[in-house]
Design a protein around this motif. Structure first.
Motif, short mmCIF file in Angstrom:
data_model
loop_
_atom_site.label_atom_id
_atom_site.label_comp_id
_atom_site.label_asym_id
_atom_site.label_seq_id
_atom_site.Cartn_x
_atom_site.Cartn_y
_atom_site.Cartn_z
N LEU A 108 4.06 -2.39 -5.56
CA LEU A 108 3.51 -1.19 -4.78
C LEU A 108 4.73 -0.78 -3.83
O LEU A 108 5.55 -1.70 -3.54
N ILE A 123 -4.94 -4.29 -7.43
CA ILE A 123 -4.81 -3.19 -6.68
C ILE A 123 -6.11 -2.32 -6.46
O ILE A 123 -6.95 -2.53 -7.34
N ARG A 126 -7.49 3.49 -2.43
CA ARG A 126 -7.97 3.59 -1.11
C ARG A 126 -8.30 5.00 -0.70
O ARG A 126 -9.18 5.25 -0.19
N GLN A 130 -2.59 6.73 -1.99
CA GLN A 130 -2.46 5.48 -1.66
C GLN A 130 -3.27 4.53 -2.25
O GLN A 130 -4.55 4.57 -2.41
N CYS A 132 -3.63 0.15 -2.69
CA CYS A 132 -3.60 -1.00 -1.74
C CYS A 132 -3.54 -2.55 -2.50
O CYS A 132 -4.30 -2.50 -3.56
N ASP A 135 -3.90 -8.66 1.24
CA ASP A 135 -3.10 -9.24 1.98
C ASP A 135 -3.88 -10.05 3.11
O ASP A 135 -3.15 -10.57 4.12
N THR A 139 -7.92 -3.96 4.76
CA THR A 139 -7.48 -2.74 4.21
C THR A 139 -6.26 -3.17 3.09
O THR A 139 -6.39 -2.61 2.10
N GLY A 140 -5.75 -4.05 3.31
CA GLY A 140 -4.56 -4.75 2.44
C GLY A 140 -3.35 -3.99 2.91
O GLY A 140 -3.08 -3.08 4.01
N THR A 141 -2.16 -4.25 2.04
CA THR A 141 -0.90 -3.50 2.01
C THR A 141 -0.86 -2.33 1.37
O THR A 141 -1.30 -2.45 0.05
N CYS A 142 -0.72 -1.07 1.88
CA CYS A 142 -0.75 -0.19 0.87
C CYS A 142 0.49 0.58 0.76
O CYS A 142 1.23 0.66 1.79
N ARG A 143 0.67 1.57 -0.21
CA ARG A 143 1.55 2.35 -0.58
C ARG A 143 1.32 3.54 -1.61
O ARG A 143 0.25 3.38 -1.89
#
Length: 153
Positions: A108, A123, A126, A130, A132, A135, A139-143
């Motif tokens: 991501l 993934i 979200r 976005q 995510c 992690d 929410t997790g790590t999002c990009r």
């Protein structure tokens, strides 16, 4: 990327983002990119092997069969084709594998391949723009972008 029935296939790219429900986009030099409903029909560059994805719930539970197409029906809903109009949907997509059974992981990142994270096996969509990865947080790590996938091992 493509429309229903594998129509309007786009060129292959190493990055995509989820603009909104049923709108996955690749870069094309414009502000929004080229968008279609589905992504998939992925291949390993070096070997040409097909890559298939699963959809599943938290903790990799309720895994679907692997398919060569995924769309995001709504936030928290990744779907693969089946015999229904909406497909088989779960929260996550990933657990991708090649024809020969090798795991595929994706990254991501933000615009310009900045803030790259991963690789990850899962993934979820979200919200618009976005995606995510897990992690350990709610929410997790999002990009913004998903891509730069690689065969593990």
């Amino acid at each position: 990327m493509f429309g229903n029935g594998y129509s309007s296939m786009s060129p292959r790219r190493d990055a995509l983002y989820v603009r909104s429900s049923s709108q996955v986009c690749i870069p094309d030099g414009t502000s929004t990119g080229t968008c279609r409903k589905w992504f998939g029909r992925c291949k390993v560059d070096a070997t040409g092997e097909a890559v298939k994805f699963r959809v599943f719930d938290n903790g990799d539970s309720r895994q679907s069969v692997p398919r060569d197409a995924v769309y995001f029906r709504a936030p928290n809903q990744a779907c693969i084709p089946d015999s229904t109009s909406t497909g088989s949907c779960r929260r996550w997509t990933g657990l991708a594998t090649t024809q020969s059974g090798k795991a595929v992981r994706c990254r991501l990142f933000d615009d310009g391949y900045r803030n790259m994270t991963g690789p990850t096996h899962a993934i979820y969509f979200r919200k618009n723009g976005q995606v995510c990865m897990p992690d350990g947080t709610a929410t997790g790590t999002c990009r913004k972008w998903l891509g730069r996938c690689e065969v593990a091992g």
